[in-house]
Structures are given as C-alpha cells and as structure tokens.
Design a protein around this motif. Structure first.
Motif, PDB file in Angstrom:
ATOM      1  N   ILE A 417       0.872  -1.184   0.000  1.00  0.00           N
ATOM      2  CA  ILE A 417       0.000   0.000   0.000  1.00  0.00           C
ATOM      3  C   ILE A 417       0.903   1.226   0.000  1.00  0.00           C
ATOM      4  O   ILE A 417       1.458   1.615   1.030  1.00  0.00           O
ATOM      5  CB  ILE A 417      -0.931  -0.001   1.238  1.00  0.00           C
ATOM      6  N   ASN A 418       1.075   1.802  -1.171  1.00  0.00           N
ATOM      7  CA  ASN A 418       1.991   2.930  -1.313  1.00  0.00           C
ATOM      8  C   ASN A 418       1.353   4.067  -2.095  1.00  0.00           C
ATOM      9  O   ASN A 418       0.851   5.029  -1.516  1.00  0.00           O
ATOM     10  CB  ASN A 418       3.309   2.471  -1.952  1.00  0.00           C
ATOM     11  N   VAL A 419       1.320   3.943  -3.401  1.00  0.00           N
ATOM     12  CA  VAL A 419       0.780   5.011  -4.250  1.00  0.00           C
ATOM     13  C   VAL A 419      -0.676   5.299  -3.919  1.00  0.00           C
ATOM     14  O   VAL A 419      -1.101   6.468  -3.877  1.00  0.00           O
ATOM     15  CB  VAL A 419       0.911   4.625  -5.745  1.00  0.00           C
ATOM     16  N   TYR A 420      -1.443   4.240  -3.636  1.00  0.00           N
ATOM     17  CA  TYR A 420      -2.887   4.404  -3.429  1.00  0.00           C
ATOM     18  C   TYR A 420      -3.266   4.396  -1.943  1.00  0.00           C
ATOM     19  O   TYR A 420      -4.396   4.047  -1.592  1.00  0.00           O
ATOM     20  CB  TYR A 420      -3.644   3.305  -4.173  1.00  0.00           C
ATOM     21  N   ARG A 421      -2.338   4.768  -1.089  1.00  0.00           N
ATOM     22  CA  ARG A 421      -2.638   4.854   0.338  1.00  0.00           C
ATOM     23  C   ARG A 421      -3.747   5.889   0.569  1.00  0.00           C
ATOM     24  O   ARG A 421      -3.723   6.979   0.007  1.00  0.00           O
ATOM     25  CB  ARG A 421      -1.388   5.239   1.122  1.00  0.00           C
ATOM     26  N   GLY A 422      -4.725   5.522   1.376  1.00  0.00           N
ATOM     27  CA  GLY A 422      -5.852   6.402   1.662  1.00  0.00           C
ATOM     28  C   GLY A 422      -7.059   6.127   0.788  1.00  0.00           C
ATOM     29  O   GLY A 422      -8.156   6.626   1.060  1.00  0.00           O
ATOM     30  N   TYR A 423      -6.897   5.296  -0.251  1.00  0.00           N
ATOM     31  CA  TYR A 423      -8.005   4.960  -1.145  1.00  0.00           C
ATOM     32  C   TYR A 423      -8.525   3.560  -0.804  1.00  0.00           C
ATOM     33  O   TYR A 423      -7.768   2.582  -0.823  1.00  0.00           O
ATOM     34  CB  TYR A 423      -7.560   4.989  -2.617  1.00  0.00           C
ATOM     35  N   TYR A 424      -9.836   3.471  -0.524  1.00  0.00           N
ATOM     36  CA  TYR A 424     -10.446   2.177  -0.244  1.00  0.00           C
ATOM     37  C   TYR A 424     -11.169   1.612  -1.475  1.00  0.00           C
ATOM     38  O   TYR A 424     -11.635   0.474  -1.442  1.00  0.00           O
ATOM     39  CB  TYR A 424     -11.426   2.298   0.925  1.00  0.00           C
ATOM     40  N   GLU A 425     -11.244   2.405  -2.504  1.00  0.00           N
ATOM     41  CA  GLU A 425     -11.753   1.960  -3.791  1.00  0.00           C
ATOM     42  C   GLU A 425     -10.962   2.706  -4.860  1.00  0.00           C
ATOM     43  O   GLU A 425     -10.219   3.647  -4.551  1.00  0.00           O
ATOM     44  CB  GLU A 425     -13.254   2.207  -3.923  1.00  0.00           C
ATOM     45  N   PRO A 426     -11.059   2.278  -6.130  1.00  0.00           N
ATOM     46  CA  PRO A 426     -10.241   2.914  -7.156  1.00  0.00           C
ATOM     47  C   PRO A 426     -10.470   4.422  -7.222  1.00  0.00           C
ATOM     48  O   PRO A 426     -11.608   4.896  -7.063  1.00  0.00           O
ATOM     49  CB  PRO A 426     -10.699   2.232  -8.446  1.00  0.00           C
ATOM     50  N   PRO A 427      -9.414   5.199  -7.431  1.00  0.00           N
ATOM     51  CA  PRO A 427      -9.599   6.644  -7.618  1.00  0.00           C
ATOM     52  C   PRO A 427     -10.365   6.917  -8.901  1.00  0.00           C
ATOM     53  O   PRO A 427     -10.420   6.076  -9.806  1.00  0.00           O
ATOM     54  CB  PRO A 427      -8.158   7.168  -7.706  1.00  0.00           C
ATOM     55  N   THR A 428     -10.977   8.072  -8.973  1.00  0.00           N
ATOM     56  CA  THR A 428     -11.637   8.468 -10.220  1.00  0.00           C
ATOM     57  C   THR A 428     -10.568   8.693 -11.284  1.00  0.00           C
ATOM     58  O   THR A 428      -9.366   8.745 -10.986  1.00  0.00           O
ATOM     59  CB  THR A 428     -12.438   9.757 -10.024  1.00  0.00           C
ATOM     60  N   ALA A 429     -11.013   8.815 -12.521  1.00  0.00           N
ATOM     61  CA  ALA A 429     -10.062   9.025 -13.614  1.00  0.00           C
ATOM     62  C   ALA A 429      -9.235  10.283 -13.381  1.00  0.00           C
ATOM     63  O   ALA A 429      -8.015  10.311 -13.628  1.00  0.00           O
ATOM     64  CB  ALA A 429     -10.818   9.111 -14.943  1.00  0.00           C
ATOM     65  N   GLU A 430      -9.872  11.332 -12.876  1.00  0.00           N
ATOM     66  CA  GLU A 430      -9.153  12.581 -12.617  1.00  0.00           C
ATOM     67  C   GLU A 430      -8.124  12.398 -11.497  1.00  0.00           C
ATOM     68  O   GLU A 430      -6.981  12.874 -11.606  1.00  0.00           O
ATOM     69  CB  GLU A 430     -10.151  13.677 -12.246  1.00  0.00           C
ATOM     70  N   GLU A 431      -8.521  11.707 -10.420  1.00  0.00           N
ATOM     71  CA  GLU A 431      -7.593  11.460  -9.306  1.00  0.00           C
ATOM     72  C   GLU A 431      -6.431  10.585  -9.763  1.00  0.00           C
ATOM     73  O   GLU A 431      -5.273  10.801  -9.355  1.00  0.00           O
ATOM     74  CB  GLU A 431      -8.339  10.790  -8.156  1.00  0.00           C
ATOM     75  N   TYR A 432      -6.731   9.619 -10.597  1.00  0.00           N
ATOM     76  CA  TYR A 432      -5.689   8.726 -11.111  1.00  0.00           C
ATOM     77  C   TYR A 432      -4.649   9.486 -11.918  1.00  0.00           C
ATOM     78  O   TYR A 432      -3.434   9.290 -11.745  1.00  0.00           O
ATOM     79  CB  TYR A 432      -6.334   7.628 -11.962  1.00  0.00           C
ATOM     80  N   ARG A 433      -5.102  10.381 -12.795  1.00  0.00           N
ATOM     81  CA  ARG A 433      -4.157  11.168 -13.608  1.00  0.00           C
ATOM     82  C   ARG A 433      -3.325  12.083 -12.726  1.00  0.00           C
ATOM     83  O   ARG A 433      -2.129  12.281 -12.960  1.00  0.00           O
ATOM     84  CB  ARG A 433      -4.922  11.950 -14.668  1.00  0.00           C
ATOM     85  N   ARG A 434      -3.964  12.640 -11.688  1.00  0.00           N
ATOM     86  CA  ARG A 434      -3.209  13.522 -10.760  1.00  0.00           C
ATOM     87  C   ARG A 434      -2.135  12.731 -10.022  1.00  0.00           C
ATOM     88  O   ARG A 434      -1.011  13.190  -9.898  1.00  0.00           O
ATOM     89  CB  ARG A 434      -4.185  14.160  -9.766  1.00  0.00           C
ATOM     90  N   LEU A 435      -2.490  11.521  -9.567  1.00  0.00           N
ATOM     91  CA  LEU A 435      -1.495  10.689  -8.884  1.00  0.00           C
ATOM     92  C   LEU A 435      -0.338  10.336  -9.799  1.00  0.00           C
ATOM     93  O   LEU A 435       0.828  10.316  -9.387  1.00  0.00           O
ATOM     94  CB  LEU A 435      -2.152   9.404  -8.364  1.00  0.00           C
ATOM     95  N   GLY A 436      -0.680  10.098 -11.062  1.00  0.00           N
ATOM     96  CA  GLY A 436       0.352   9.775 -12.018  1.00  0.00           C
ATOM     97  C   GLY A 436       1.318  10.914 -12.227  1.00  0.00           C
ATOM     98  O   GLY A 436       2.531  10.731 -12.297  1.00  0.00           O
ATOM     99  N   LEU A 437       0.798  12.145 -12.277  1.00  0.00           N
ATOM    100  CA  LEU A 437       1.647  13.333 -12.448  1.00  0.00           C
ATOM    101  C   LEU A 437       2.511  13.539 -11.221  1.00  0.00           C
ATOM    102  O   LEU A 437       3.687  13.879 -11.312  1.00  0.00           O
ATOM    103  CB  LEU A 437       0.770  14.547 -12.728  1.00  0.00           C
ATOM    104  N   GLU A 438       1.909  13.323 -10.022  1.00  0.00           N
ATOM    105  CA  GLU A 438       2.667  13.504  -8.799  1.00  0.00           C
ATOM    106  C   GLU A 438       3.817  12.499  -8.710  1.00  0.00           C
ATOM    107  O   GLU A 438       4.932  12.859  -8.298  1.00  0.00           O
ATOM    108  CB  GLU A 438       1.753  13.341  -7.588  1.00  0.00           C
ATOM    109  N   GLN A 439       3.555  11.274  -9.100  1.00  0.00           N
ATOM    110  CA  GLN A 439       4.604  10.254  -9.050  1.00  0.00           C
ATOM    111  C   GLN A 439       5.701  10.560 -10.065  1.00  0.00           C
ATOM    112  O   GLN A 439       6.894  10.320  -9.813  1.00  0.00           O
ATOM    113  CB  GLN A 439       4.004   8.856  -9.319  1.00  0.00           C
ATOM    114  N   ARG A 440       5.309  11.132 -11.208  1.00  0.00           N
ATOM    115  CA  ARG A 440       6.292  11.451 -12.224  1.00  0.00           C
ATOM    116  C   ARG A 440       7.201  12.578 -11.768  1.00  0.00           C
ATOM    117  O   ARG A 440       8.399  12.589 -12.020  1.00  0.00           O
ATOM    118  CB  ARG A 440       5.573  11.844 -13.514  1.00  0.00           C
ATOM    119  N   ASP A 441       6.602  13.542 -11.050  1.00  0.00           N
ATOM    120  CA  ASP A 441       7.395  14.663 -10.557  1.00  0.00           C
ATOM    121  C   ASP A 441       8.303  14.216  -9.412  1.00  0.00           C
ATOM    122  O   ASP A 441       9.390  14.736  -9.207  1.00  0.00           O
ATOM    123  CB  ASP A 441       6.483  15.787 -10.058  1.00  0.00           C
TER     124      ASP A 441
END
Length: 441
Positions: A417-441
């Motif tokens: 439980i790392n990238v999706y810590r705090g999520y008990y169900e899949p993030p929305t498409a918008e949240e997913y893209r934001r997480l992806g950008l944050e991980q890239r940065d």
C-alpha cells in the motif's frame, strides 16, 4: 492403466494358463502331437485331468474363482466348455481395458461375447485411417474427410451390460450414438476432447451414475436441470469447456451427495450469493464460470457493486469455510475485476502507473479482508500496488492467540500500500491522472 499390448492379451483357448493361487500351470499346444511325443502326450493328459476336475465344480463356483483374476488371465483360462461358460458369468474385477488400436479393438470384439461382464472400458482413437462407423446426424464435413477410412462397429460395447466405468477420449466418433448411454450399472461416465460426438445431458440414462466428467466436448448440449433425475446418486459433476451447456447452477443445490462441482467455461448462470445454509450439504469444492455472478474471472459492472458482494461472500465462507478453493480465493480472488465496459473504467497507462481495477482477497492471521490493486508492468512501477484493505473481521486483541502472526501478515500486506494509500476503492479518472503526475514529478 495397461498398454494396448497388455489389454489385448491372448484371446483364444489354446494359450498358456497360469494360476497364481494354486501355482499350477497348464500348457496347451494347437498342433496335434506326433506319435511318441512324450511332452505332447503329457500335456494332453494334463488337459484331460483338468477337464475331469472342472466337471466336478459348478460353473458358478468357477466364475467366482475367475472373479479374482485380471481379464487377460480369464481369457487364457477358457480351455474347455465349462470354463468358457464360467468366463461368461464372471464379474471381471475393475481394471482399465483400453481400446486404442486395432489389436485391442479386435480383443474387445472377442471379449464382448467371451467376457460380457467387463466393468471398466476406455475408448480412444484407433489406428490412422480407421474410425468408428458414423452415428446419427454426423457432421457432414467430417464425414466427407473420413469417407475413405475403414469403419468399425462401436455397437459391440452394448454387450458389456455390467459396465461401471466408461471413458471416451479423443475418439473418432461422429454423430449421436445411443449405444453409449444405456448402461444401467454405470457409476462413472467421462468424455474428453471428442470434437464430433453429439450428445445431450438428457441422454444420460445411467440410474446409478455417481460421477460425470466431460472436458472440451463442443457438441455437448443441454441444461443442468436434466441432471435432476440423477439427484440421489451424483457425487461429482465436472462439465468444463462445453459452451453449449446452460441452466442455473442452483438447480443442483439440493443434491444430497454432491461433493464436487466444476462448470468452468460453460454458459451456466446464477449468483453465488443465492447459496444459503442448507444448499449443497455435501459440497467440498466448487468452480463456477464467469457467466455466474461471482464465478471465476467474473467482471463487475460497477465499483459500487463490490462491497456488498464481498460481504455476502464472507458470510457464505463463515458457514462453509472450505467451499471455495483457498488458493484461487486468497491469491487471485477468483480473477474478479472491473469490466472493460464499466462506466467506471478508464484507460490503463501501460508501462506507467496502473489504475487499481483488479480485486484481491487477503488474510492476516484469522482476519479476512479485500481490496483493489494494480500490478505494474513498467520498470518504474513494477509489482503490486494496493489500495487500503477493506477488513471484514474485527482486529484481534493484542493478548489473543495468533496476534503475532496477524501483525506479521499485516506488515506484509501493507508493504504494497503505497501510491494508493488512503483509497479504499479505485480513484476516479481525474484522481488517477493527478497521482500519475505527482509520481512522475
């Protein structure tokens, strides 16, 4: 199982006979003895004394003695009329007789008359260029392909009226054969990879049947409801890779002796949440297809459907902890995932951060839970990335037995439980893209 050469065995009465129980041996010669041939005269004398002895024994008694011998020895023992009559009455011990060559087929034809109480038979393809005669309604294209093959009669097996086990595999049968379905004492019927054998579950005329197993038989048709005539005896049903089989698996829920049920890759329907406490009273294992709600590789249409489903499965397992295969449940959660056609689905970033749209079942000590996860396939995000675990059982108290095991298992689970810590169900498409950008940065 025996090889073809062993299966065929000697089929005449002029062969050697060896009796393990008495240690005696009689040797018969087909050629007439020459004058003064001491060995031949001695053999004839042995035969004469054997015939005199057997005349004193009832045929039924000899048949009982024969019932302790394998079929090859019984066939060899038919050295006189009395023993031949006894062989016809003998209930042959269970021993797989394979018909997989012309030699073994010819042996079967002789045995159909000489040893009609055979109890076990396996039928395979014959030699290249040979086939069994076409049945009713054969596949015309296949019939044309094999029109120059030498045909052989399959109906001879009808003489084996005491059959208990019948197996048919990769067999060149084309069409519908009613002769295969009339054995009153049959307890196990299995077919495998018979592409042109046509039959329906309604044809099962086996009142004593305990086990039914059929694998990759594309011409098999029928509804599970047809098996209800076998309700009181069936212990095992395996119908796999047969897409023309339909019906609801719950039609078998009141079968009192059913221990194993496997319906993978059929078009059977139903919902495993319909199983209640008194259903499937003897069941030890169950495998259901993706067309059943909750079957293996079932695809959910909505993320919101999953929570109530997982709670229902948990209650079901509380009643019957061994109902589902533990490996499939804990390692793969039966392959459950979100459907590609779900409105909650969004594009997966291959080679980058994956959205957690697959389901997992977890176990920490005695505590059960589930969660969403993704499995990264790129070098940066390789491995499992889990959302938070939705626990189905309360956390054990620290003083309880097994608490240390629980903590060890919990730490292992939380490592993912790392990238999706705090999520008990899949993030929305918008949240997913934001997480992806944050991980890239």
């Amino acid at each position: 199982a025996m090889s073809s050469d062993n299966n065929a065995g000697p089929i005449g009465g002029d062969q050697s006979l060896h009796s393990a129980s008495t240690g005696s041996q009689f040797v018969m010669h087909s050629s007439a003895p020459e004058s003064g041939n001491v060995a031949s005269l001695a053999a004839e004398d042995e035969i004469s004394r054997a015939e005199e002895t057997t005349r004193k024994l009832a045929v039924d008694v000899i048949a009982i003695i024969f019932s302790f011998l394998p079929h090859q020895d019984i066939m060899c023992a038919r050295v006189c009329t009395t023993w031949r009559d006894a062989a016809k009455k003998t209930l042959v011990p269970l021993c797989d007789f394979k018909v997989d060559s012309m030699r073994s087929y010819n042996a079967m034809r002789v045995m159909a008359t000489a040893l009609p109480n055979l109890q076990q038979l396996s039928i395979f393809n014959l030699c290249p260029g040979h086939k069994y005669s076409n049945g009713e309604d054969p596949d015309e294209e296949r019939a044309a392909e094999t029109t120059n093959y030498i045909s052989h009669d399959i109906n001879v097996i009808s003489n084996f009226r005491k059959l208990r086990l019948l197996h048919i595999e990769t067999c060149n049968l084309n069409g519908r054969y009613h002769v295969l379905f009339g054995f009153q004492f049959l307890q196990k019927f299995s077919t495998s990879e018979c592409s042109y054998l046509k039959w329906d579950l309604e044809m099962l005329g086996f009142p004593s049947l305990k086990e039914l197993a059929t694998f990759r038989n594309p011409q098999l048709t029928g509804n599970l409801n047809s098996l209800r005539v076998l309700k009181d005896n069936l212990e095992k049903v395996e119908i796999t890779n047969c897409r023309k089989i339909e019906g609801n698996f719950m039609n078998l829920a009141d079968f009192p002796r059913l221990k194993g049920l496997n319906l993978i890759c059929t078009n059977v329907t139903g919902d495993i949440r319909d199983i209640v406490e008194d259903d499937f009273p003897a069941l030890e294992s169950i495998y259901l297809p993706d067309t059943v709600h909750g079957g293996i590789n079932y695809e959910f249409q909505l993320v919101s459907d999953v929570t109530s489903f997982m709670h229902a499965i948990h209650l079901l397992l509380k009643r019957n902890p061994t109902l589902f295969n533990e490996y499939w449940l804990t390692s793969y959660a039966f392959g459950w995932n979100l459907s590609e056609n779900s409105p909650d689905m969004y594009d997966r970033e291959i080679g980058r951060l994956q959205p957690p749209l697959d389901l997992q079942s977890v176990q920490a000590g005695t505590r059960s839970g589930w969660g969403w996860y993704a499995y990264g396939d790129g070098p940066e995000y390789h491995g499992r990335h889990s959302c938070e675990i939705n626990w189905l059982d309360p956390e054990p108290i620290s003083e309880s037995d097994g608490y240390e095991v629980y903590i060890e298992d919990l730490q292992r689970i939380e490592r993912h439980i790392n990238v999706y810590r705090g999520y008990y169900e899949p993030p929305t498409a918008e949240e997913y893209r934001r997480l992806g950008l944050e991980q890239r940065d």
